[in-house]
Write a protein that holds these residues in place. Structure first.
Motif, short mmCIF file in Angstrom:
data_model
loop_
_atom_site.label_atom_id
_atom_site.label_comp_id
_atom_site.label_asym_id
_atom_site.label_seq_id
_atom_site.Cartn_x
_atom_site.Cartn_y
_atom_site.Cartn_z
N GLY A 317 0.57 -1.10 0.04
CA GLY A 317 -0.17 0.03 -0.02
C GLY A 317 0.84 1.26 -0.07
N SER A 318 0.35 2.25 0.43
CA SER A 318 0.95 3.70 0.47
C SER A 318 1.21 4.08 1.96
CB SER A 318 0.01 4.78 -0.32
OG SER A 318 -1.32 4.90 0.32
N GLU A 319 2.32 5.11 1.88
CA GLU A 319 2.55 5.82 3.27
C GLU A 319 1.77 6.49 3.88
OE1 GLU A 319 6.61 7.16 2.78
OE2 GLU A 319 7.48 5.31 2.29
N VAL A 320 0.87 7.33 3.19
CA VAL A 320 0.02 8.08 3.34
C VAL A 320 -1.62 7.60 3.03
CG1 VAL A 320 -0.92 10.41 3.49
CG2 VAL A 320 1.50 9.98 3.45
N GLY A 321 -2.37 7.13 3.98
CA GLY A 321 -3.43 6.43 3.62
C GLY A 321 -4.63 7.46 3.66
N ARG A 322 -5.86 7.27 2.98
CA ARG A 322 -6.82 8.07 2.74
C ARG A 322 -8.13 7.72 3.77
NH1 ARG A 322 -11.00 5.79 -0.28
NH2 ARG A 322 -10.46 3.86 -1.48
N TYR A 323 -7.93 6.85 4.61
CA TYR A 323 -9.03 6.25 5.26
C TYR A 323 -8.94 7.19 6.81
CZ TYR A 323 -8.55 2.62 2.03
OH TYR A 323 -8.60 1.60 0.90
N HIS A 324 -10.20 7.34 7.14
CA HIS A 324 -10.38 7.65 8.77
C HIS A 324 -10.00 6.33 9.65
CE1 HIS A 324 -11.92 11.65 7.69
NE2 HIS A 324 -12.81 11.01 6.75
N PRO A 325 -9.17 6.76 10.60
CA PRO A 325 -9.06 5.89 11.67
C PRO A 325 -10.00 5.80 12.71
CG PRO A 325 -7.52 7.59 12.05
CD PRO A 325 -8.31 7.94 10.95
N LEU A 326 -11.15 5.88 12.29
CA LEU A 326 -12.56 5.93 13.18
C LEU A 326 -12.45 4.98 14.48
CD1 LEU A 326 -15.11 5.15 10.56
CD2 LEU A 326 -14.59 7.56 11.43
N ARG A 327 -12.34 3.89 14.32
CA ARG A 327 -12.27 3.13 15.71
C ARG A 327 -10.87 2.44 16.20
NH1 ARG A 327 -17.43 0.51 12.14
NH2 ARG A 327 -18.44 2.95 12.11
N TRP A 328 -9.83 2.62 15.16
CA TRP A 328 -8.47 2.54 15.71
C TRP A 328 -8.33 3.37 17.01
CZ3 TRP A 328 -4.83 -0.76 13.84
CH2 TRP A 328 -5.15 -1.21 12.61
N LEU A 329 -8.94 4.60 16.80
CA LEU A 329 -8.96 5.43 17.88
C LEU A 329 -9.11 4.96 19.26
CD1 LEU A 329 -8.63 8.52 19.10
CD2 LEU A 329 -11.20 8.83 18.78
N TRP A 330 -9.96 3.93 19.55
CA TRP A 330 -10.22 3.29 20.59
C TRP A 330 -9.20 2.58 21.10
CZ3 TRP A 330 -13.83 6.50 22.41
CH2 TRP A 330 -14.96 6.74 21.31
N LEU A 331 -8.33 2.20 20.28
CA LEU A 331 -7.15 1.42 20.74
C LEU A 331 -6.17 2.35 21.88
CD1 LEU A 331 -6.07 -0.48 18.06
CD2 LEU A 331 -7.06 -1.51 20.08
N TYR A 332 -6.64 3.66 21.91
CA TYR A 332 -5.90 4.36 22.91
C TYR A 332 -6.08 4.01 24.45
CZ TYR A 332 -9.37 7.39 25.47
OH TYR A 332 -10.35 7.94 26.35
N GLU A 333 -7.02 2.96 24.74
CA GLU A 333 -7.07 2.43 25.88
C GLU A 333 -5.92 1.48 26.18
OE1 GLU A 333 -9.90 -1.17 27.96
OE2 GLU A 333 -10.48 -0.24 26.12
N PHE A 334 -5.10 1.10 25.13
CA PHE A 334 -4.28 0.19 25.29
C PHE A 334 -2.76 0.74 25.03
CE2 PHE A 334 -8.21 -1.95 23.95
CZ PHE A 334 -8.19 -2.88 24.97
N ASP A 335 -2.87 2.02 24.24
CA ASP A 335 -1.61 2.76 24.28
C ASP A 335 -2.26 4.02 23.95
OD1 ASP A 335 0.57 4.24 23.35
OD2 ASP A 335 1.51 2.43 22.45
N ARG A 336 -1.82 4.85 25.04
CA ARG A 336 -2.27 6.40 25.21
C ARG A 336 -1.80 7.23 23.81
NH1 ARG A 336 -6.98 6.27 28.27
NH2 ARG A 336 -6.49 5.21 29.93
N ARG A 337 -0.84 6.96 23.50
CA ARG A 337 -0.26 7.66 22.22
C ARG A 337 -1.10 7.77 20.97
NH1 ARG A 337 5.34 4.82 21.43
NH2 ARG A 337 3.73 3.04 21.95
#
Length: 644
Positions: A317-337
């Motif tokens: 794929g590409s280094e810069v994606g066009r997708y929104h990280p909608l639910r990746w955000l919720w993984l901040y529970e496991f890594d605040r960064r």
């Protein structure tokens, strides 16, 4: 009322400091754009609502969670009512359709993908998840239940009697391998995101089914929800590949297909998080690895200008994606960064910060809200908590009151914890079903002694289920000798199956046994006398022999019997009478993860004869680890690392 905004004026990511402050109030940004529930209402001429209306519903639900303002729930009612009014059994106007769709089950179909009206599992799942979550929210909140009960009941009935019933009736159909109902051939032929979208719906319905307000439309549905979702979870997890260099997971769009893109992976991540919180297949280590996929694979390592790859493979794929990280955000529970990086991404790309669900999820992040209001995991809370560790332990009771643990086991335990931060409360086996709760206790200690069959009878099924739920929801389980039997897998009626070990024998004898601390000891213990390669003597009294239960999963061995039996007074008729034949290289102490909780099982007795063997501190460190507490500051960021 809206909750106070959490202003993140300095975004410390652990690798440096982002100079640009949080320049956006995402709640206000969303409100300025989407504060009108009647805008762009769904009509069936638009096709399936899975990639349109579903996002609006999720966004309104997230805004309620960020603010607790019920106007957003009122907006959901407007949208859901409209959505349900647009359901049809067959398409309008004589459009071509498969005759099997005239089945009495209403739905939302589309001809966009197949040039003929079809209904797809992914659209039904993605659309109905926010509806089901609305129901779950109403059923779990007394104030909301009073206001929205009638709507929640109506929506649940619609989802069950039309969407769930349709797929349940066709679950074992064998018409082909395509994604739509007309040629449905089972979820294992679908892309991961498609069946997992429906799997998330099943998980939410499984949660709803636990509510006293729930009455199933079909008595088979509750079992179906859990069974089908568990099968999906295992199928997906089996396709995850471990990237050792990144301590992360890599997976494909579908089994043996191209790499998964970060957009469709939003549905994969959503499912995994919910399964984890329910203690289904995914554990804490899995979630850390999924978080590492974002940090170590997707992120470009630029804190000020963060970008994220288009796919979950650094070589694809590409280094810069066009997708929104909608639910990746919720993984901040496991890594605040993760939350900080995604926030910064939209701060520096304000032109992209216009998508409804992304804005609403960011509003939740600013308000400190996790996915579906899940609590911060117990172990994370405890790491920063210097207060008491609350332990429930089984007390010694009269013979006529059921299982009777040994007095010396309990006396040794109480002696070891005296004067420490560990606060202990004794409860009877028969009271476990009512007394053992996460808001009361951090760790449950199941001591040795007595007859395991009596323990099982005294606990009853309700007591055993309560222990599992206690650990699954973040509690710790310490099982010593008899408790070690109970925490294992086996053919006995007292086996709880909390750790990946099975009982393969027992030894009738007591005395001192030699054990060797293994590499995994460093995950549990901090004192030098218990670290890997050291040799200890421990008291043994009829404890279990273990082997791995499921070879496809790891067994975490903390200490192993060396085979030197010391002063053990074996029954001369028992196989254990031959030194080394029973103990050599079998585990003495193991740990595991169960749902959000931690488990330690010990075949021998660190709590007995501690003056002779010096193992009282071993017991204390086990309890602290189970509670997520660490005894050395440098251990505060402990992360468990499973070995494939």
């Amino acid at each position: 009322m809206r909750q106070p905004l959490v202003l993140l004026l300095g975004l410390s990511l652990g690798l440096g400091m982002v100079s640009q402050a949080c320049a956006a109030d995402w709640y206000e940004e969303f409100e300025s754009r989407y504060d009108n529930p009647d805008a762009g209402l769904y009509h069936r001429s638009k096709g399936a609502p899975g990639w349109s209306e579903a996002y609006t519903l999720r966004a309104y639900l997230a805004m309620y969670r960020a603010s607790k303002d019920t106007k957003w729930l009122d907006y959901m009612v407007v949208r859901i009512d409209n959505l349900n009014s647009e359901m049809r059994d067959i398409p309008d106007g004589g459009a071509e359709y498969w005759e099997g769709y005239q089945d009495g089950f209403k739905g939302w179909g589309t001809a966009r993908y197949t040039e003929q009206y079809d209904e797809l599992l992914v659209h039904d799942g993605h659309t109905c998840v926010p509806i089901a979550r609305f129901v779950k929210l109403v059923y779990s909140d007394a104030a909301l239940h009073e206001k929205y009960k009638a709507k929640a009941d109506e929506y649940l009935s619609t989802v069950e009697q039309h969407i769930v019933a349709k797929w349940h009736a066709n679950w074992n159909a064998d018409r082909g391998t395509h994604t739509h109902l007309r040629q449905w051939g089972g979820f294992k032929h679908l892309p991961h995101n498609q069946y997992l979208a429906f799997g998330t719906l099943l998980l939410v319905l499984h949660e709803i089914a636990q509510s006293p307000h729930y009455t199933p439309s079909n008595p088979a549905f509750p079992d179906f929800y859990l069974q089908a979702a568990t099968e999906m979870a295992q199928f997906f997890k089996d396709d995850l590949r471990y990237l050792q260099q990144d301590d992360a997971y890599l997976w494909d769009y579908m089994k043996d297909g191209r790499r998964e893109d970060t957009g469709h992976a939003n549905l994969d991540i959503e499912f995994a998080i919910r399964a984890y919180h329910l203690g289904i297949v995914f554990d804490q280590q899995d979630m850390k690895r999924l978080a590492n996929t974002f940090i170590n694979v997707l992120w470009n390592k630029d804190e000020a200008q963060p970008e994220f790859r288009s796919h979950v493979d650094s070589q694809y794929g590409s280094e810069v994606g066009r997708y929104h990280p909608l639910r990746w955000l919720w993984l901040y529970e496991f890594d605040r960064r993760i939350g900080q990086l995604i926030n910064q991404h939209y701060v520096v790309h304000p032109d992209k910060a216009a998508f409804s669900e992304m804005l609403a999820n960011l509003a939740c992040w600013q308000a400190g809200v996790l996915e579906d209001d899940y609590a911060v995991p117990q172990n994370e809370q405890a790491n920063s908590d210097t207060g008491a560790i609350r332990v429930a332990y089984i007390v010694h009771t009269a013979e006529g009151e059921g299982g009777v643990p040994c007095r010396s086991c309990i006396a040794g335990y109480l002696s070891a914890v005296e004067g420490t931060e560990i606060v202990s409360t004794g409860i009877k086996f028969g009271d476990v079903k009512n007394e053992l709760a996460r808001d009361r206790y951090d760790v449950f200690y199941f001591p040795g002694g007595g007859k395991s069959s009596m323990h099982a009878e005294a606990l009853g099924k309700e007591g055993q289920d309560r222990i599992r739920e206690f650990v699954r929801s973040g509690g710790g389980f310490l099982g010593i000798c008899g408790g070690g039997y109970a925490g294992s897998f086996g053919s006995y009626n007292y086996c709880l199956g909390l750790a990946n070990v099975k009982i393969t024998g027992t030894c009738t004898g007591t005395g001192d046994i030699e054990i060797r601390m293994e590499d995994e000891a460093s995950k549990v213990f901090t004192l030098p006398e218990y670290l890997p390669a050291t040799v200890r003597t421990i008291r043994h009294a009829n404890g279990p022999q273990w082997e791995i239960n499921d070879p496809s999963k790891p067994m975490y061995v903390v200490a192993t019997f060396t085979g030197r039996t010391g002063t053990v007074d074996f029954n001369p008729e028992h196989v254990c009478a031959k030194p080394g034949s029973f103990f050599t290289d079998h585990p003495c102490i193991v740990y595991d993860l169960y749902g959000k909780g931690r488990v330690v099982l010990c075949s021998s007795h660190p709590e007995i004869a501690d003056k002779a063997t010096g193992n009282a501190a071993m017991l204390l460190e086990m309890i602290r680890w189970l509670a997520g507490r660490n005894t050395r500051p440098e251990k505060a960021s402990l992360q468990l690392e499973k070995v494939n």
